[in-house]
Design an enzyme around this catalytic site. Structure first.
Site, PDB file in Angstrom:
ATOM      1  N   HIS A  11       1.026  -1.231  -0.137  1.00 39.08           N
ATOM      2  CA  HIS A  11       0.228  -0.138   0.045  1.00 39.08           C
ATOM      3  C   HIS A  11       0.905   1.297  -0.082  1.00 39.08           C
ATOM      4  CE1 HIS A  11      -3.967   2.059   1.228  1.00 39.08           C
ATOM      5  NE2 HIS A  11      -3.223   2.945   1.183  1.00 39.08           N
ATOM      6  N   HIS A  13       0.950   4.957  -2.468  1.00 36.19           N
ATOM      7  CA  HIS A  13       0.619   5.722  -3.621  1.00 36.19           C
ATOM      8  C   HIS A  13       1.703   6.403  -4.041  1.00 36.19           C
ATOM      9  CE1 HIS A  13      -3.822   5.711  -2.429  1.00 36.19           C
ATOM     10  NE2 HIS A  13      -3.230   5.591  -1.161  1.00 36.19           N
ATOM     11  N   GLU A 192     -10.720   3.891   7.824  1.00 34.11           N
ATOM     12  CA  GLU A 192      -9.694   4.835   7.871  1.00 34.11           C
ATOM     13  C   GLU A 192     -10.279   6.286   8.408  1.00 34.11           C
ATOM     14  OE1 GLU A 192      -5.878   7.297   5.629  1.00 34.11           O
ATOM     15  OE2 GLU A 192      -7.286   6.233   4.293  1.00 34.11           O
ATOM     16  N   ASP A 270       2.061   3.950   2.914  1.00 29.85           N
ATOM     17  CA  ASP A 270       0.852   5.041   2.535  1.00 29.85           C
ATOM     18  C   ASP A 270       1.515   5.928   1.550  1.00 29.85           C
ATOM     19  OD1 ASP A 270      -1.678   5.631   2.022  1.00 29.85           O
ATOM     20  OD2 ASP A 270      -2.116   6.351   4.160  1.00 29.85           O
ATOM     21  N   ASP A 271       1.853   7.115   2.243  1.00 30.87           N
ATOM     22  CA  ASP A 271       2.449   8.358   1.473  1.00 30.87           C
ATOM     23  C   ASP A 271       3.479   8.728   2.371  1.00 30.87           C
ATOM     24  OD1 ASP A 271       0.123   9.048  -0.597  1.00 30.87           O
ATOM     25  OD2 ASP A 271      -0.888   8.563   1.353  1.00 30.87           O
TER      26      ASP A 271
END
Length: 322
Positions: A11, A13, A192, A270-271
């Site tokens: 996961h 981005h 989330e 994630d980011d």
């Protein structure tokens, strides 16, 4: 403490993995003022909505096929340097269209970055095409159709991301049906920003193999049991959850409780630079903040490989590298 462990990420981005240094260089290259989004090497945002705005503005400095090859190669090189053997990158062909590059050139650049990184380190990577809730159901259907028709062996999954509070999952069922019929793996952001109900909605409407985040399922113990019984894999990103104030601190985060309840959990970032983290830090947190031992962390990495959207030959090869 975990530097010696093999790592896998499900996961992340792509644009959210852009380092501040690379973004600053890109902004200078194109003469784009991003001082409102990036200052002193730090991305600037204050809540989930402003994070999405910051993310979109930062993405504007990546404009060409080569820009995307460089972005992808740079991140995968970073991952390979910390013992990562596999990465799934969440990408948005819609972004390629919005910046005038086009979806095909956008994906082509990303794939070139994957090839370059693999040639250097052997890291494997695949792409998960995502639709963005905040662009509406038709846009999400378009993303699914693109992924289904692309015929690109590196595109192996479909996702729904963006502003979780916009619409119910049922609004996007057609997009997931298109992706499922094309043989793509299904994952979806839920649990989330929104509560346990969003995870239940995702299970009911989409029947995904995986859920991005999903941690707020802990608010409904019957739902936790359902996740465990189904074997649904959660792509858990603790650093992101703390940064976005889903939980006030790691002591409150339910990663360990979910795992102990039999839910299949994995670790991702994630980011990462937006949330002052990295996959390396997330693995270290698994040990230091959550008290997992090497064998438990390896087990989560094994779950990630078992749940990866790859062909069986690649899966076997990855498992053999653990």
């Amino acid at each position: 403490m975990t530097s010696h462990l093999k790592k896998v990420e499900l996961h992340c981005h792509l644009e959210g993995a852009a380092s501040p240094a690379l973004t600053e260089a890109q902004a200078r290259k194109y003469g784009i003022d991003i001082s409102g989004q990036l200052r002193d090497g730090v991305y600037i945002w204050h809540d989930f909505a402003s994070f999405l705005e910051c993310y979109d503005k930062v993405s504007e400095v990546y404009r060409t096929e080569e820009d995307y090859a460089l972005l992808t190669e740079t991140y995968l090189d970073e991952l390979a340097g910390i013992n990562t053997i596999y990465s799934e990158l969440i990408v948005s062909p819609d972004h390629g269209k919005r910046i005038g590059l086009g979806a095909d050139a956008y994906i082509s650049g990303v794939c070139e970055g994957i090839r370059r990184a693999k040639a250097k380190s052997g890291i494997e990577a695949r792409l998960i095409v995502t639709g963005e809730r905040h662009f509406g159901p038709e846009s999400v259907i378009g993303a699914a159709e693109y992924a289904a028709k692309a015929g690109n062996p590196l595109i192996t999954g479909f996702n729904l991301a963006g502003e979780e509070r916009m619409g119910r999952v049922a609004d996007y069922i057609r997009a997931f049906d298109i992706a499922r019929d094309a043989g793509l793996g299904l994952t979806i952001h839920a649990g989330e920003v929104c509560g346990a109900f969003s995870v239940a909605d995702a299970l009911d409407a989409v029947r995904p193999a995986r859920i991005g985040h999903g941690v707020r399922a802990i608010e409904d113990l019957d739902l936790v049991k359902r996740l465990a019984d189904l074997g649904t894999v959660l792509e858990v990103c603790p650093g992101s959850n703390i940064a976005l104030r889903v939980y006030p601190d790691f002591a409150s985060h339910p990663l360990r409780r979910l795992k102990e309840a039999g839910v299949r959990v994995t670790i991702s970032s994630d980011d990462p630079p937006f949330f002052h983290t990295s996959l390396e830090r997330e693995y270290a947190l698994a040990a230091e903040a959550f008290g997992f031992g090497d064998a438990e962390i390896d087990a989560m990495t094994r779950v990630a490989i078992e749940a990866a959207f790859v062909d069986e030959e690649t899966r076997k090869a990855l498992l053999a590298r653990l």
